[in-house]
Design a protein around this motif. Structure first.
Motif, PDB file in Angstrom:
ATOM      1  N   LEU A  32       0.822  -1.196   0.000  1.00 54.89           N
ATOM      2  CA  LEU A  32       0.000   0.000   0.000  1.00 54.89           C
ATOM      3  C   LEU A  32       0.861   1.252   0.000  1.00 54.89           C
ATOM      4  O   LEU A  32       1.944   1.275   0.580  1.00 54.89           O
ATOM      5  CB  LEU A  32      -0.915   0.019   1.228  1.00 54.89           C
ATOM      6  N   GLY A  33       0.356   2.290  -0.638  1.00 58.60           N
ATOM      7  CA  GLY A  33       1.027   3.582  -0.587  1.00 58.60           C
ATOM      8  C   GLY A  33       0.470   4.426   0.539  1.00 58.60           C
ATOM      9  O   GLY A  33      -0.534   4.084   1.165  1.00 58.60           O
ATOM     10  N   GLU A  34       1.122   5.506   0.809  1.00 59.37           N
ATOM     11  CA  GLU A  34       0.621   6.427   1.831  1.00 59.37           C
ATOM     12  C   GLU A  34      -0.518   7.271   1.251  1.00 59.37           C
ATOM     13  O   GLU A  34      -0.534   7.557   0.069  1.00 59.37           O
ATOM     14  CB  GLU A  34       1.754   7.342   2.323  1.00 59.37           C
ATOM     15  N   PRO A  35      -1.538   7.639   2.049  1.00 58.76           N
ATOM     16  CA  PRO A  35      -1.639   7.453   3.513  1.00 58.76           C
ATOM     17  C   PRO A  35      -2.299   6.130   3.922  1.00 58.76           C
ATOM     18  O   PRO A  35      -2.519   5.899   5.099  1.00 58.76           O
ATOM     19  CB  PRO A  35      -2.505   8.628   3.933  1.00 58.76           C
ATOM     20  N   TRP A  36      -2.608   5.267   2.916  1.00 52.38           N
ATOM     21  CA  TRP A  36      -3.367   4.057   3.222  1.00 52.38           C
ATOM     22  C   TRP A  36      -2.574   3.086   4.096  1.00 52.38           C
ATOM     23  O   TRP A  36      -3.163   2.335   4.876  1.00 52.38           O
ATOM     24  CB  TRP A  36      -3.811   3.395   1.925  1.00 52.38           C
ATOM     25  N   ARG A  37      -1.262   3.094   3.971  1.00 54.33           N
ATOM     26  CA  ARG A  37      -0.468   2.207   4.808  1.00 54.33           C
ATOM     27  C   ARG A  37      -0.596   2.602   6.276  1.00 54.33           C
ATOM     28  O   ARG A  37      -0.749   1.746   7.153  1.00 54.33           O
ATOM     29  CB  ARG A  37       0.997   2.233   4.378  1.00 54.33           C
ATOM     30  N   THR A  38      -0.542   3.902   6.543  1.00 53.77           N
ATOM     31  CA  THR A  38      -0.695   4.382   7.920  1.00 53.77           C
ATOM     32  C   THR A  38      -2.090   4.108   8.450  1.00 53.77           C
ATOM     33  O   THR A  38      -2.273   3.710   9.608  1.00 53.77           O
ATOM     34  CB  THR A  38      -0.392   5.880   7.989  1.00 53.77           C
ATOM     35  N   VAL A  39      -3.104   4.295   7.588  1.00 56.71           N
ATOM     36  CA  VAL A  39      -4.487   4.027   7.995  1.00 56.71           C
ATOM     37  C   VAL A  39      -4.671   2.553   8.322  1.00 56.71           C
ATOM     38  O   VAL A  39      -5.333   2.185   9.301  1.00 56.71           O
ATOM     39  CB  VAL A  39      -5.461   4.463   6.880  1.00 56.71           C
ATOM     40  N   ALA A  40      -4.061   1.683   7.515  1.00 54.00           N
ATOM     41  CA  ALA A  40      -4.189   0.242   7.734  1.00 54.00           C
ATOM     42  C   ALA A  40      -3.598  -0.182   9.069  1.00 54.00           C
ATOM     43  O   ALA A  40      -4.074  -1.143   9.693  1.00 54.00           O
ATOM     44  CB  ALA A  40      -3.514  -0.517   6.598  1.00 54.00           C
TER      45      ALA A  40
END
Length: 253
Positions: A191-199
């Motif tokens: 995943l790219g950011e910001p989805w990695r942080t959200v995950a």
């Protein structure tokens, strides 16, 4: 400790599996097989490996976790809700049976069914993809810990629900989406950011990666976090169940 009472509840709940064999065993195994056919064949043909692991083998821990979470929660919630619905819970409350015996009976049976189902799914997965387990002892321990934690959560859900519809709200609208978004079919590193942080806010991410580490020795998160959060969730559920029995919330009304 009244072991006879605990054993009676445990055997009664476990026997319900054989009375509903298709729903308890065949349906989850069939669903998992379809996941392997669709994701393993269709997507696996495009994604050869993830972190050096063949894609078909990569999704095995996630599919096992998907089944364990849903089955542990559903079995335990239905197990305690049915006596509440029929009124037989008052026989349990008036009998010389404590909190420990009740939990061993209801939660132990639900966790046992989930672990048995996980083993069957593991054997089914072997028919589709070759895989190996790097840390089998840790894998067994982590599976039991997850099954117990979410069986306790299901017990709480069964006490909270005042209708059959509510029994399905949390598993279908909360647990299943979180599991699909928790790295069951992909690595968080993809995943790219910001989805990695959200995950990373998703607690199921730590469960999936903890189980995946026991299989292949690799994880997107710290393994100590995975084990610690699972154990903390279990202890919180134990405290809530103790409070329910101490106050009689939803059991005596």
């Amino acid at each position: 400790m009244n072991w006879r009472a605990a054993g009676s509840i445990y055997r009664f709940e476990l026997a319900r599996t054989w009375r509903t064999l298709f729903q308890s065993i065949f349906a989850p195994v069939l669903t998992t097989s379809l996941y392997f056919i669709v994701f393993g064949a269709a997507i696996g043909g495009r994604i050869q490996q993830v972190g050096g692991v063949p894609y078909g083998a990569f999704i095995v821990p996630g599919l096992m976790l998907l089944t364990i979470l849903s089955e542990s929660t559903s079995n335990a919630s239905f197990g305690i809700y049915l006596p509440r619905f029929t009124g037989t819970v008052y026989e349990l409350l008036s009998a010389p049976v404590g909190v420990a015996e009740t939990l061993i009976g209801y939660v132990g049976a639900a966790a046992t069914k989930s672990v048995i189902l996980a083993i069957i799914i593991l054997a089914t997965a072997r028919l589709f993809v070759p895989f190996h387990i790097v840390h089998p002892i840790y894998a067994a321990g982590f599976l039991v810990l997850i099954a117990l934690a979410f069986s306790l959560f299901g017990f709480i859900l069964g006490c909270w629900a005042d209708g059959f519809e509510k029994l399905q709200v949390v598993p279908m609208l909360v647990l299943t989406p979180l599991t699909f978004l928790g790295g069951t079919f992909y690595s968080i590193e993809m995943l790219g950011e910001p989805w990695r942080t959200v995950a990373m806010v998703n607690p199921v991410v730590y469960l999936v990666n903890g189980l995946r580490w026991t299989f292949y020795g690799q994880s997107d998160v710290n393994i100590l976090w995975s084990a610690g959060l699972t154990l903390a969730f279990l202890l919180i559920c134990v405290a809530i169940v103790s409070w329910i029995f101490r106050t009689g919330w939803r059991l005596r009304t």
